[in-house]
Design an enzyme around this catalytic site. Sequence first.
Site, PDB file in Angstrom:
ATOM      1  CG  HIS A 158       8.144   2.885   2.673  1.00  0.00           C
ATOM      2  ND1 HIS A 158       8.116   2.124   1.517  1.00  0.00           N
ATOM      3  CD2 HIS A 158       7.042   1.659   3.135  1.00  0.00           C
ATOM      4  CE1 HIS A 158       8.056   0.599   1.024  1.00  0.00           C
ATOM      5  NE2 HIS A 158       7.394   0.723   2.084  1.00  0.00           N
TER       6      HIS A 158
ATOM      7  NE  ARG B   1       2.862  -2.388  -3.590  1.00  0.00           N
ATOM      8  CZ  ARG B   1       3.345  -1.785  -2.454  1.00  0.00           C
ATOM      9  NH1 ARG B   1       3.698  -0.494  -2.488  1.00  0.00           N
ATOM     10  NH2 ARG B   1       2.676  -2.323  -1.100  1.00  0.00           N
TER      11      ARG B   1
ATOM     12  CD  GLU C 135       7.606   1.643   8.659  1.00  0.00           C
ATOM     13  OE1 GLU C 135       7.904   0.164   9.109  1.00  0.00           O
ATOM     14  OE2 GLU C 135       6.710   1.897   8.222  1.00  0.00           O
TER      15      GLU C 135
ATOM     16  CG  ASN D 259       0.053   0.219  10.751  1.00  0.00           C
ATOM     17  OD1 ASN D 259      -0.984   0.604   9.793  1.00  0.00           O
ATOM     18  ND2 ASN D 259       0.716  -0.212  10.236  1.00  0.00           N
TER      19      ASN D 259
ATOM     20  NE  ARG E  60       2.006   3.256   7.350  1.00  0.00           N
ATOM     21  CZ  ARG E  60       1.240   2.215   7.026  1.00  0.00           C
ATOM     22  NH1 ARG E  60       1.090   1.330   6.985  1.00  0.00           N
ATOM     23  NH2 ARG E  60       2.299   2.228   5.923  1.00  0.00           N
TER      24      ARG E  60
END
Length: 398
Positions: free
Chosen positions: A181, A242, A385, A7, A92
């Site tokens: 996601h 965010r 993940e 990743n 990823r």
Amino acid sequence: MKVLVINCGSSSLKYQMLDMKTETLLAKGLVERIGTDGSVLKHEKTNLDDKLVREIPIEDHKVAIASVVDALIDPVYGVVKSMKEIKAVGHRVVHAGEKYAKSVLIDDKVIGVLEGCVDLAPLHNPPNLFGIAACRELMPGTPMVAVFDTAFHQTMPPESYIYALPYEYYEKYGIRRYGFHGTSHKYVSERAADMLGVNIDDLKLITCHLGNGASVSAIKRGKCIDTSMGFTPLAGLAMGTRSGSIDPAIISFISDKEGIDADEVLEILNKKSGMLGISGTSSDFRDIDAAIQQGDERAALALKVFAHRVRYYIGAYIAEMNGVDAIVFTAGVGENDTNTRDVICNELGNLGIKLDLVKNKVRGKEAIISRDDSRVAILLIPTNEELVIARDTYELTK
Ligand code: AMP
């Protein structure tokens, strides 16, 4: 068969090595500060207390991958005798636009397609591609697979993903909701079906991935039909730093008032808003919870805003699916923050959603945390993940 999962971020790289025969984690690690001073590799072999830490110059992603391979073949900390034992690499990749609804075996054509998606994820796709290029150079002949954050959401119907903008912007520029996601929402939805002992085709699920970035998805019969993130991961829920969705007119209003341009406003919406922006304290829910304990009203407001948004999507998705069988909490906040789960689920009883306050006192492990008389099951499922990436890589290369 041993699979390496990579990743790659702009200045960091996370990795895991798994044995896919037994789906066990053999080693994992992190390379930080790639291309700057103070770069370091931190490597952990499963069941070995001692960690390997190498503070070495790591000028680019190729050197980073080479240092990972060195650690993986180290006589003490390593888990393979030579690079040849790494049978496949899973990467990823954040954005595949509308090009891929599933993971793919990487070849030159795929690289070309992903380069064409850089416009859609200018911060994320380039480092992902650097990682792929570095691995292909260092491990020629080893098959590589790309696993996309956006792929799982490609099943959304047009009414979910089309923005009410002039249609030509969708056609010309691909402006639509994509969602992110995806590997996490996919993993927890499948685990939820297993935990409930019900076929996923018979389930309506709402999965809440609540981490530093956060999104909620509506999953009907195993397929995503809506998700809260949009064209970029800035949309939807309020998050650590965010803003989530806001009235778009606010952007030019702040720009005028503060004398800054649109990019600077976006930087504020990405990095200085959310929990950090409202509380003025921190983006981290542990700090927010601690501040609330000290009577900090802005921290309390931040948590209320966060929970309000999560409930807002839960309500919307119950309406869209005409019901829900289970709600899943996952990621850093969803897995660990008892208080936040409690605040979110409070007063949803009339919708058949009843949290058990005793069962909810659990962190970081799979559990059913709803009351016995709750019509809707509430589940806590730690996400994984990397395992999804490794599984897809194994399936496409075995
Ligand atoms: P993630 O992005 O999934 O790694 O989640 C990271 C976030 O999870 C952190 O910024 C914290 O806000 C939150 N988090 C992690 N551990 C805890 C905890 N024990 N209690 C509350 N929040 C936590």
